[in-house]
Design a protein around this motif. Structure first.
Motif, PDB file in Angstrom:
ATOM      1  N   PHE A 246       1.001  -1.149  -0.050  1.00  0.00           N
ATOM      2  CA  PHE A 246      -0.108  -0.105  -0.108  1.00  0.00           C
ATOM      3  C   PHE A 246       0.885   1.348  -0.097  1.00  0.00           C
ATOM      4  CE2 PHE A 246      -2.440   3.518   1.966  1.00  0.00           C
ATOM      5  CZ  PHE A 246      -3.964   3.209   1.084  1.00  0.00           C
ATOM      6  N   HIS A 247       1.613   1.285   0.730  1.00  0.00           N
ATOM      7  CA  HIS A 247       2.928   2.215   1.052  1.00  0.00           C
ATOM      8  C   HIS A 247       3.544   2.779  -0.486  1.00  0.00           C
ATOM      9  CE1 HIS A 247       6.578   4.515   1.721  1.00  0.00           C
ATOM     10  NE2 HIS A 247       6.018   5.032   2.563  1.00  0.00           N
ATOM     11  N   ARG A 248       3.495   1.591  -1.585  1.00  0.00           N
ATOM     12  CA  ARG A 248       4.202   1.812  -2.621  1.00  0.00           C
ATOM     13  C   ARG A 248       3.445   2.647  -3.711  1.00  0.00           C
ATOM     14  NH1 ARG A 248       9.110  -1.299  -2.783  1.00  0.00           N
ATOM     15  NH2 ARG A 248       9.378  -1.192  -5.050  1.00  0.00           N
ATOM     16  N   SER A 349       8.298   7.428   5.306  1.00  0.00           N
ATOM     17  CA  SER A 349       9.324   6.377   4.572  1.00  0.00           C
ATOM     18  C   SER A 349       8.591   5.227   4.724  1.00  0.00           C
ATOM     19  CB  SER A 349      10.685   6.505   4.790  1.00  0.00           C
ATOM     20  OG  SER A 349      10.740   6.014   6.101  1.00  0.00           O
ATOM     21  N   SER A 350       9.261   4.157   3.980  1.00  0.00           N
ATOM     22  CA  SER A 350       8.889   2.638   4.247  1.00  0.00           C
ATOM     23  C   SER A 350       9.151   2.164   5.572  1.00  0.00           C
ATOM     24  CB  SER A 350       9.365   1.996   3.191  1.00  0.00           C
ATOM     25  OG  SER A 350      10.649   2.051   3.308  1.00  0.00           O
ATOM     26  N   ARG A 351       9.846   2.962   6.417  1.00  0.00           N
ATOM     27  CA  ARG A 351      10.308   2.693   7.876  1.00  0.00           C
ATOM     28  C   ARG A 351       9.468   3.441   8.690  1.00  0.00           C
ATOM     29  NH1 ARG A 351      15.432   3.821   5.461  1.00  0.00           N
ATOM     30  NH2 ARG A 351      15.183   5.706   6.512  1.00  0.00           N
ATOM     31  N   PHE A 352       8.380   4.175   8.226  1.00  0.00           N
ATOM     32  CA  PHE A 352       7.601   5.161   9.131  1.00  0.00           C
ATOM     33  C   PHE A 352       8.654   6.498   9.636  1.00  0.00           C
ATOM     34  CE2 PHE A 352       5.917   1.092  10.377  1.00  0.00           C
ATOM     35  CZ  PHE A 352       4.677   1.004  10.233  1.00  0.00           C
ATOM     36  N   PHE A 361       6.380   8.241  13.103  1.00  0.00           N
ATOM     37  CA  PHE A 361       4.946   8.397  13.285  1.00  0.00           C
ATOM     38  C   PHE A 361       4.268   7.061  13.078  1.00  0.00           C
ATOM     39  CE2 PHE A 361       6.019  12.788  12.466  1.00  0.00           C
ATOM     40  CZ  PHE A 361       5.158  13.600  13.406  1.00  0.00           C
ATOM     41  N   VAL A 362       3.337   6.845  13.988  1.00  0.00           N
ATOM     42  CA  VAL A 362       2.692   5.434  13.942  1.00  0.00           C
ATOM     43  C   VAL A 362       1.221   5.641  14.244  1.00  0.00           C
ATOM     44  CG1 VAL A 362       4.795   3.964  14.263  1.00  0.00           C
ATOM     45  CG2 VAL A 362       3.096   4.957  16.228  1.00  0.00           C
ATOM     46  N   CYS A 390      13.472  -2.259  11.469  1.00  0.00           N
ATOM     47  CA  CYS A 390      14.152  -1.211  11.078  1.00  0.00           C
ATOM     48  C   CYS A 390      15.046  -0.583  12.051  1.00  0.00           C
ATOM     49  CB  CYS A 390      13.235  -0.154  10.702  1.00  0.00           C
ATOM     50  SG  CYS A 390      12.164  -0.632   9.147  1.00  0.00           S
ATOM     51  N   LEU A 391      14.660  -0.503  13.444  1.00  0.00           N
ATOM     52  CA  LEU A 391      15.423  -0.083  14.475  1.00  0.00           C
ATOM     53  C   LEU A 391      16.568  -0.815  14.817  1.00  0.00           C
ATOM     54  CD1 LEU A 391      12.818   1.795  16.600  1.00  0.00           C
ATOM     55  CD2 LEU A 391      14.186   2.780  14.877  1.00  0.00           C
ATOM     56  N   VAL A 392      16.329  -2.162  14.845  1.00  0.00           N
ATOM     57  CA  VAL A 392      17.577  -3.075  14.960  1.00  0.00           C
ATOM     58  C   VAL A 392      18.518  -3.146  14.262  1.00  0.00           C
ATOM     59  CG1 VAL A 392      18.204  -5.490  15.003  1.00  0.00           C
ATOM     60  CG2 VAL A 392      16.059  -4.948  16.237  1.00  0.00           C
ATOM     61  N   ARG A 393      17.928  -2.888  12.876  1.00  0.00           N
ATOM     62  CA  ARG A 393      19.200  -2.366  11.708  1.00  0.00           C
ATOM     63  C   ARG A 393      19.812  -1.393  11.911  1.00  0.00           C
ATOM     64  NH1 ARG A 393      15.447  -3.058   7.038  1.00  0.00           N
ATOM     65  NH2 ARG A 393      14.737  -5.100   7.636  1.00  0.00           N
ATOM     66  N   LEU A 394      19.195  -0.317  12.228  1.00  0.00           N
ATOM     67  CA  LEU A 394      19.575   1.012  12.565  1.00  0.00           C
ATOM     68  C   LEU A 394      20.810   1.002  13.722  1.00  0.00           C
ATOM     69  CD1 LEU A 394      19.635   4.094  11.590  1.00  0.00           C
ATOM     70  CD2 LEU A 394      17.821   4.272  13.317  1.00  0.00           C
ATOM     71  N   ASP A 395      20.231   0.217  14.759  1.00  0.00           N
ATOM     72  CA  ASP A 395      21.058   0.151  16.108  1.00  0.00           C
ATOM     73  C   ASP A 395      22.529  -0.456  15.657  1.00  0.00           C
ATOM     74  OD1 ASP A 395      20.843   1.032  18.633  1.00  0.00           O
ATOM     75  OD2 ASP A 395      20.998  -1.137  19.160  1.00  0.00           O
ATOM     76  N   SER A 396      22.377  -1.599  14.846  1.00  0.00           N
ATOM     77  CA  SER A 396      23.779  -2.382  14.547  1.00  0.00           C
ATOM     78  C   SER A 396      24.464  -1.664  13.647  1.00  0.00           C
ATOM     79  CB  SER A 396      23.365  -3.658  14.093  1.00  0.00           C
ATOM     80  OG  SER A 396      22.520  -3.574  12.826  1.00  0.00           O
ATOM     81  N   ARG A 397      24.047  -0.716  12.727  1.00  0.00           N
ATOM     82  CA  ARG A 397      24.903   0.237  12.014  1.00  0.00           C
ATOM     83  C   ARG A 397      25.329   1.252  12.705  1.00  0.00           C
ATOM     84  NH1 ARG A 397      20.941   0.342   7.695  1.00  0.00           N
ATOM     85  NH2 ARG A 397      19.914   2.269   8.459  1.00  0.00           N
TER      86      ARG A 397
END
Ligand SMILES: Cc1cc2nc3c(=O)[nH]c(=O)nc-3n(C[C@H](O)[C@H](O)[C@H](O)COP(=O)(O)OP(=O)(O)OC[C@H]3O[C@@H](n4cnc5c(N)ncnc54)[C@H](O)[C@@H]3O)c2cc1C
Length: 439
Positions: A246-248, A349-352, A361-362, A390-397
């Motif tokens: 839907f987001h796309r 974005s697709s990550r909110f 925002f959610v 998404c946040l796990v990925r961001l945190d590890s980066r």
């Protein structure tokens, strides 16, 4: 000043489900808000949920404590379909969920949110100032009540929004006009009638579209319109199963779809409590409202232009909610103006994530991006799973980039971000004054 990695603002089904997921994945965070406050204070006591039992849960990471499991444990009546969930059951379940999965909740409001050199600065109502790199705004419908401008000159003692009412006993013996054709309006009309008020319902639509009562559906019916967590229909299968698809879709498609889908429709169970008991004035607009002799005097106009008066002690506008970023009073104007929006709703974005990096925002605020699913508690499962990933990925980066991790070395992480921000601002050639304001 204190620091945290992620700050969640709001402790309803979305905020709590996200916090439960972050905790399970070891992402350091803080969550602020009164638990289940909307359901405890802004919905009428005695109301029943319109969403089915299976679509009325909060979401822990292992999906072990849904509403069904809670009701079984407590010996409360429950069915996946066809048995309306009492508001009181849902709120006590939500509070139990919070104690079990989100004990770290801090029961206080965020008074203001602004940008800082390392991300964001939150000012809490108790005076604490907290810096966070990532902020998730999960404030649901709070802040977004819609009151028709027609009532702007009518004093509050004579007109109120439906969200202002939890208990209704004080309306006993008084006349009340409820405006609206959705479930809030019809629920309130029924409950006011039970509380001994003299209620009348006023709506623009020419008929009230109650949901159909549950019945055993044939294979053909189920194929034509499958049951989903929102209602029945293939369009809703799309919304519930594929919010990222839907987001796309194009912006135009999304806005139009959200506007047209799941309009006002009261639950089937409320019909018997209002039909024949509460007078309906349908197919009319309220064209004027004023106070005279301590009563509200409404003018109702039908499509033929005929006018008639309606007098009541109080008017309740069950006129719904409109997402509008300008209404989020805790955002500083600098932050608010940095958020790109469409029709006053944030573009995500697709990550909110909004156009302000690190600000998410959610819930209802995200419905124009991810579809009508996000307007209901049922969407909290998808949101908590996807956002946590998404946040796990961001945190590890980040951990790789700054050599782990802001919990143990907040100053180093901040210094690094500070340097980066200063560099960015210089490159963008911002004025010294603006630089000072941001840092
Ligand atoms: C009358 C009515 C009936 C509804 N019935 C249903 C239903 O049957 N099923 C369904 O799925 N949905 C229903 N909804 C929609 C429902 O509101 C959403 O599904 C749900 O509340 C979304 O959860 P949320 O966590 O996004 O928001 P909410 O539950 O509204 O939680 C928002 C939280 O944010 C907090 N908050 C706000 N501002 C701040 C601040 N500055 N600082 C800290 N915290 C803050 C609030 O205190 C609150 O705890 C109904 C809505 C209404 C109005």
């Amino acid at each position: 000043m204190t620091h945290c990695n992620v700050a969640i603002i709001g402790a309803g089904p979305y905020g709590l489900s996200i916090a439960a997921h972050l905790r399970a994945r070891g992402i350091e965070h803080r969550i602020f808000g009164r638990p289940m406050d909307t359901w405890l204070t802004r919905m009428p006591k005695g109301m029943r949920l319109k969403s089915e039992g299976f679509a009325s849960s909060l979401y822990d990471a292992n999906l072990e404590f849904g509403l069904g499991a809670y009701c079984e444990r407590e010996g409360l009546p429950y069915a996946d379909l066809g048995l309306p969930v009492p508001l009181e059951t849902f709120t006590s379940y939500g509070l139990e969920f919070q104690k079990k999965f989100v004990p770290q909740l801090e029961d206080k409001l965020v008074a203001s949110l602004s940008r800082s050199s390392t991300g964001f600065q939150l000012q809490l109502v108790d005076g604490e100032v907290c810096c966070a790199r990532t902020v998730i705004i999960a404030v649901g419908l709070t802040h977004y009540d819609y009151m028709p401008p027609l009532f702007s000159d009518v004093p509050e003692e004579f007109v109120s929004h439906s969200s202002a009412h939890h208990t209704l006993d004080h309306f006993h013996g008084r006349s009340v006009a409820v405006i609206g054709a959705g479930s809030s309006a019809l629920d309130l009309a029924a409950l006011l009638h039970q509380a001994g008020a003299d209620v009348q319902l006023v709506a623009r639509s020419s008929a009230i579209r109650f949901h159909d009562p549950p019945h055993k559906r044939s294979l053909w019916e189920r194929m034509r319109a499958p049951t989903t967590g929102l209602a029945q229909g293939w369009n809703l299968v799309f919304c519930t199963k594929a919010p990222r698809v839907f987001h796309r879709m194009s912006e135009r498609f999304r806005l139009d779809f959200v506007r047209r889908t799941l309009g006002p429709a009261p639950g089937w169970f409320i019909k018997q409590e209002v039909v024949g008991k509460v007078p309906f004035h349908l197919g009319v607009n309220v064209t004027a409202a004023k106070v005279g002799d301590s009563r509200v005097r409404l003018e109702l106009t039908n499509r033929a232009g005929e006018r008639r008066p309606l007098v009541a002690d109080h008017v309740i506008a069950a006129t719904g909610y409109r997402v509008d970023l300008r209404r989020l009073s805790f955002l500083t104007s600098e932050l608010r103006s940095a958020i790109d929006d469409v029709q006053q709703t944030p573009i995500l974005s697709s990550r909110f994530e909004s156009s302000v990096p690190g600000l998410y925002f959610v819930g209802t605020s995200a419905a124009n991006s991810f579809g009508p699913l996000l307007r209901f508690a049922f969407g909290a499962g998808f949101t908590a799973r996807h956002l946590t990933k998404c946040l796990v990925r961001l945190d590890s980066r980040r951990s790789v980039a700054i050599g782990r991790h802001d919990e143990t070395r907040p100053e180093k992480a901040e210094q690094l971000q500070d340097v980066r921000l200063q560099g960015r601002l210089r490159r963008q050639g911002m004025s010294a004054v603006r630089r000072k304001a941001v840092t």
